[in-house]
Design a protein around this motif. Sequence first.
Motif, PDB file in Angstrom:
ATOM      1  N   GLY A   1       0.812  -1.210   0.000  1.00 19.31           N
ATOM      2  CA  GLY A   1       0.000   0.000   0.000  1.00 19.31           C
ATOM      3  C   GLY A   1       0.849   1.265   0.000  1.00 19.31           C
ATOM      4  N   ASN A   2       2.162   1.101   0.006  1.00 21.42           N
ATOM      5  CA  ASN A   2       3.101   2.229   0.054  1.00 21.42           C
ATOM      6  C   ASN A   2       2.835   3.139   1.251  1.00 21.42           C
ATOM      7  N   THR A   3       2.560   2.544   2.398  1.00 22.26           N
ATOM      8  CA  THR A   3       2.261   3.345   3.601  1.00 22.26           C
ATOM      9  C   THR A   3       3.445   3.455   4.539  1.00 22.26           C
ATOM     10  N   ARG A   4       4.584   2.783   4.216  1.00 24.45           N
ATOM     11  CA  ARG A   4       5.655   2.691   5.213  1.00 24.45           C
ATOM     12  C   ARG A   4       6.831   3.616   4.953  1.00 24.45           C
ATOM     13  N   GLY A   5       6.610   4.564   4.059  1.00 26.01           N
ATOM     14  CA  GLY A   5       7.571   5.663   3.918  1.00 26.01           C
ATOM     15  C   GLY A   5       8.923   5.287   3.369  1.00 26.01           C
ATOM     16  N   VAL A   6       8.987   4.291   2.513  1.00 24.23           N
ATOM     17  CA  VAL A   6      10.272   3.906   1.932  1.00 24.23           C
ATOM     18  C   VAL A   6      10.498   4.741   0.668  1.00 24.23           C
ATOM     19  N   PRO A   7      11.651   5.430   0.577  1.00 23.71           N
ATOM     20  CA  PRO A   7      11.917   6.247  -0.610  1.00 23.71           C
ATOM     21  C   PRO A   7      11.834   5.408  -1.886  1.00 23.71           C
ATOM     22  N   VAL A   8      11.174   5.948  -2.903  1.00 22.25           N
ATOM     23  CA  VAL A   8      10.958   5.213  -4.150  1.00 22.25           C
ATOM     24  C   VAL A   8      12.080   5.503  -5.152  1.00 22.25           C
ATOM     25  N   VAL A   9      12.701   4.449  -5.664  1.00 20.60           N
ATOM     26  CA  VAL A   9      13.666   4.582  -6.752  1.00 20.60           C
ATOM     27  C   VAL A   9      13.111   3.774  -7.929  1.00 20.60           C
ATOM     28  N   GLY A  10      12.902   4.427  -9.069  1.00 28.46           N
ATOM     29  CA  GLY A  10      12.392   3.726 -10.255  1.00 28.46           C
ATOM     30  C   GLY A  10      10.879   3.671 -10.287  1.00 28.46           C
ATOM     31  N   ASP A  11      10.353   2.688 -11.021  1.00 30.16           N
ATOM     32  CA  ASP A  11       8.906   2.548 -11.162  1.00 30.16           C
ATOM     33  C   ASP A  11       8.336   1.761  -9.981  1.00 30.16           C
ATOM     34  N   ILE A  12       7.130   2.137  -9.600  1.00 32.96           N
ATOM     35  CA  ILE A  12       6.459   1.395  -8.521  1.00 32.96           C
ATOM     36  C   ILE A  12       5.827   0.127  -9.090  1.00 32.96           C
ATOM     37  N   LEU A  13       6.162  -0.991  -8.450  1.00 34.74           N
ATOM     38  CA  LEU A  13       5.561  -2.260  -8.827  1.00 34.74           C
ATOM     39  C   LEU A  13       4.626  -2.651  -7.689  1.00 34.74           C
ATOM     40  N   SER A  14       3.349  -2.378  -7.862  1.00 32.49           N
ATOM     41  CA  SER A  14       2.394  -2.579  -6.780  1.00 32.49           C
ATOM     42  C   SER A  14       1.796  -3.990  -6.837  1.00 32.49           C
ATOM     43  N   VAL A  15       1.683  -4.623  -5.675  1.00 37.36           N
ATOM     44  CA  VAL A  15       1.021  -5.937  -5.630  1.00 37.36           C
ATOM     45  C   VAL A  15      -0.444  -5.802  -5.229  1.00 37.36           C
ATOM     46  N   ALA A  16      -0.922  -4.539  -5.177  1.00 38.20           N
ATOM     47  CA  ALA A  16      -2.299  -4.314  -4.711  1.00 38.20           C
ATOM     48  C   ALA A  16      -3.331  -5.038  -5.577  1.00 38.20           C
ATOM     49  N   GLY A  17      -2.941  -5.390  -6.816  1.00 36.73           N
ATOM     50  CA  GLY A  17      -3.870  -6.103  -7.689  1.00 36.73           C
ATOM     51  C   GLY A  17      -3.985  -7.586  -7.367  1.00 36.73           C
ATOM     52  N   LEU A  18      -3.034  -8.093  -6.569  1.00 38.38           N
ATOM     53  CA  LEU A  18      -3.080  -9.510  -6.181  1.00 38.38           C
ATOM     54  C   LEU A  18      -3.771  -9.591  -4.836  1.00 38.38           C
ATOM     55  N   ARG A  19      -5.057  -9.848  -4.836  1.00 40.69           N
ATOM     56  CA  ARG A  19      -5.739  -9.896  -3.547  1.00 40.69           C
ATOM     57  C   ARG A  19      -6.735 -11.033  -3.488  1.00 40.69           C
ATOM     58  N   GLY A  20      -6.991 -11.441  -2.282  1.00 39.07           N
ATOM     59  CA  GLY A  20      -7.974 -12.499  -2.089  1.00 39.07           C
ATOM     60  C   GLY A  20      -7.442 -13.608  -1.197  1.00 39.07           C
ATOM     61  N   VAL A  21      -8.379 -14.269  -0.519  1.00 38.28           N
ATOM     62  CA  VAL A  21      -8.038 -15.358   0.396  1.00 38.28           C
ATOM     63  C   VAL A  21      -8.023 -16.665  -0.381  1.00 38.28           C
ATOM     64  N   GLU A  22      -6.944 -17.393  -0.287  1.00 42.39           N
ATOM     65  CA  GLU A  22      -6.834 -18.682  -0.970  1.00 42.39           C
ATOM     66  C   GLU A  22      -7.409 -19.794  -0.113  1.00 42.39           C
ATOM     67  N   LEU A  23      -7.166 -19.685   1.184  1.00 37.52           N
ATOM     68  CA  LEU A  23      -7.584 -20.745   2.091  1.00 37.52           C
ATOM     69  C   LEU A  23      -7.577 -20.217   3.532  1.00 37.52           C
ATOM     70  N   TYR A  24      -8.638 -20.515   4.260  1.00 39.27           N
ATOM     71  CA  TYR A  24      -8.650 -20.152   5.681  1.00 39.27           C
ATOM     72  C   TYR A  24      -9.237 -21.322   6.441  1.00 39.27           C
ATOM     73  N   GLU A  25      -8.412 -21.923   7.306  1.00 44.73           N
ATOM     74  CA  GLU A  25      -8.872 -23.037   8.130  1.00 44.73           C
ATOM     75  C   GLU A  25      -8.732 -22.669   9.602  1.00 44.73           C
ATOM     76  N   PRO A  26      -9.789 -22.129  10.187  1.00 43.91           N
ATOM     77  CA  PRO A  26      -9.699 -21.702  11.593  1.00 43.91           C
ATOM     78  C   PRO A  26      -9.284 -22.842  12.523  1.00 43.91           C
TER      79      PRO A  26
END
Lengths: 380, 482
Positions: free
Chosen positions: A28-53
Amino acid sequence: MKIMTPATEAELAELVAGAYGPLAPRGGNTRGVPVVGDILSVAGLRGVELYEPGALTLVVKAGTPLAEVEQLLAGENQRLAFEPMDLRGLLGTKGEPTIGGVFAANVSGPRRVQAGAARDFLLGVRYVDGGGRVIRNGGRVMKNVTGYDLVKLMAGSWGTLGVLSEVSLKVLPRAETQATVRLHGVDVKVAVKAMAAALGSPFEVTGAAHDPAAAEGPVVMVRIEGFEASVAYRCARLTEVLRIFGDVSVLDDPDASAVIWRDIRDVAAFHGKPGDVWRLSVKPSEAPEIAERLQADALLFDWGGGLIWARVPEGTNLRARAGAFDGHATIIRASVDTCSRLGMFQPEPATVAALSRGLRAKFDPRGIFNPGLMDAPVEA
Amino acid sequence: MEMPRPDPAILARKARVAQRLREVLPPDAVIDDDSETRVYECDALTAYKCPPMLAVLPGSTQEVSDVLRICHEEGVPVVPRGSGTSLAGGALPTADSVILGVARMNDVLEVDYENRFIRVQSGRTNLSVTGAVEEEGFFYAPDPSSQLACAIAGNIAMNSGGAHCLKYGVTTNNLLGVTMVLMDGTVVEIGGAHLDAGGLDLLGVICGSEGQLGVVTEATLRILHKPEGARPVLMGFDSNEVAGACVSDIIKAGVLPVAIEFMDRPCIEATEAFAHAGYPMCEALLIVEVEGSEAEIDFQLAKIKEIARRHDPVELREAADEDEAARIWLGRKSAFGAMGQINDYMCLDGTIPVTALPQVLRRIGEMSKKFGLEVANVFHAGDGNMHPLILFDANKPGDLETCEAFGAEILKLCVEVGGCLTGEHGVGVEKRELMLHQYSREDLEAQMAVKDVFDPAWLLNPAKVFPLSLTEERRAMAVAAE
């Protein structure tokens, strides 16, 4: 600067393989790390694959918002025991923290001292390395010694070794209730001794912090969680443990207690205040001396003193002030210039730095992931 | 099982290497007599034996550094050894290797109750770490069943677990720092009395690397105050399915027991005949232990018993006192011994998702018929770490091979249902050739790249963990560089 948001792991791998210049892998780019180059965001990879409580396991894509994960777990009375902090208040960043970002930065909160760090709960990863290959390590079971543990190596590698695409993790039951035992009016030295006594007791303390500048005066806070009767019992016993150090009071309202620990986790005391913010991991008993050397504008102690938050004037070389100590100092909030001049991360001894450099060269041979972020700074 | 053929050029240098090692070690710390090197011919995986060319027993980090530097210069493979309790052949030598035993390095270097850590030399045994702090009420949490004998060095190499890791985690979760010597003799310090890494988490990848990245000589370990008390409850069920569902329900209810142990019928019968613990004869038995004050234990056990009752247990027995608690644990703790009375056995430790338990036990039962060998299951149910014990007769030709084939099938099944080949014993030589069932070549390449960084010459324990065919080129490089 471009922002790339692949929708699948395969697309992510393709983008990395075809990249020419530096990439800044981000959740989410919330942790204040200086950006060098293009941003490669993983925000498009979302969803639960498996949840076994019933097996305490969750497999989730890296770009899944942390809030979504926490909500899902809460529905089954479970939680992320390592209590990841939210840095938006401290840094003034916007965006949505992701589960991948939490692990890439190995972010843990007050409960780290008892339950372990984010890396201790990470069971498996899928990531794309610097050559664009998809690599899998670990799995979804709690005990796994099959081959090398690259899972731990990926945790806290800040996107310099690979881009996480999927994580599997261990979750834990949420405590029925909580309370906070407070010790009032003590100085840092006494505070650290008192917290050591609490953490060294059999009463399963899940948080031990000291705010030297609280509105009501310096205070030590000790958290107890669990079933109601057990919390009441341990509060009483810890009151006995702490009473020899000063005045003790018990806050048994679970909601009020939860607010206290959220504020410690997110370092709320520093929100909206000027200056740079540093985070030091130290041997707890050395915290008082180190803290004194820092000459900070404000301090907050967590992990029984093992974690020092320091607010100092902009551009301060805090490592120079701290001198040599067992541990490390990391910049959490400072200008890009300060970060590159001093380095966000503690410089490592030459022998260790050579190993780290060697690993980065193997995982990312072209040096395209967050280049220079974890390397030794210009002015060490 | 195949091991690389010894390099005649190295064997020819034996006298010179021994001489050079004698120059840096006390006279009795270099063992080159064939009758004495035999002591190191195997570890607890006794099916495979091969005496090393030499064995050395250094007494300090400096001596370890000298040994490794010399072996590096001479191009001699080194096999590190803790106490030799590996069930996976982690310390199995080749004929051209030097065994580096850390057994003489067993001192406590520092105990710090205020900061809750202990620093020890790595040859110290697991149980004696707790022994050094228990008078003050503290303990070291990871408790592999070989804890009386096994060394911290081996625990770190294999990332050892134990019965109580559902609550306390395994070695990697309790290790704060190491002093480690690289193959070229360089000494590195990683971690310490503080928490977490300042840069890359090298400690995380060192732990569990099976002695292939470096030789750990000192370790900083987290210690904890002992709980006020602990108490087990024993429950028996009609079927594995029901027992599995009960485990799942206990965990879902928010109770976190310190241990949940599972035994199936063949295991119950064998241990009962051997130890007379008074177990009920049923299909599946659970031992669940909780910790805390008396009142806290009562509360948690009440909750657990309430859940168990919903699953119609054939037996539900809470320990009324220490004697009864000991009786409940007696059978479980003597399970391996009981099996040893009946026959030779091979113990596997694949891990599965807890939810796959009934299915996996059923399939193992079917395989048992197919291979014609008996199998008993005892199991850390809370974390899915299985321990199928396959019974065979070492004196019967072909039985070991059948047993190994059966074992491999079980481990492949563990992977198939979402688990892994090994939960706590390590890969060693035993599961080396099965690695491609769990990981792709590229996954393994990424792991081997880590060894390339720490040990570019591939001299440290080189024939372990990865399929031999995948490491051949790298190991050949070491020979070519001589």
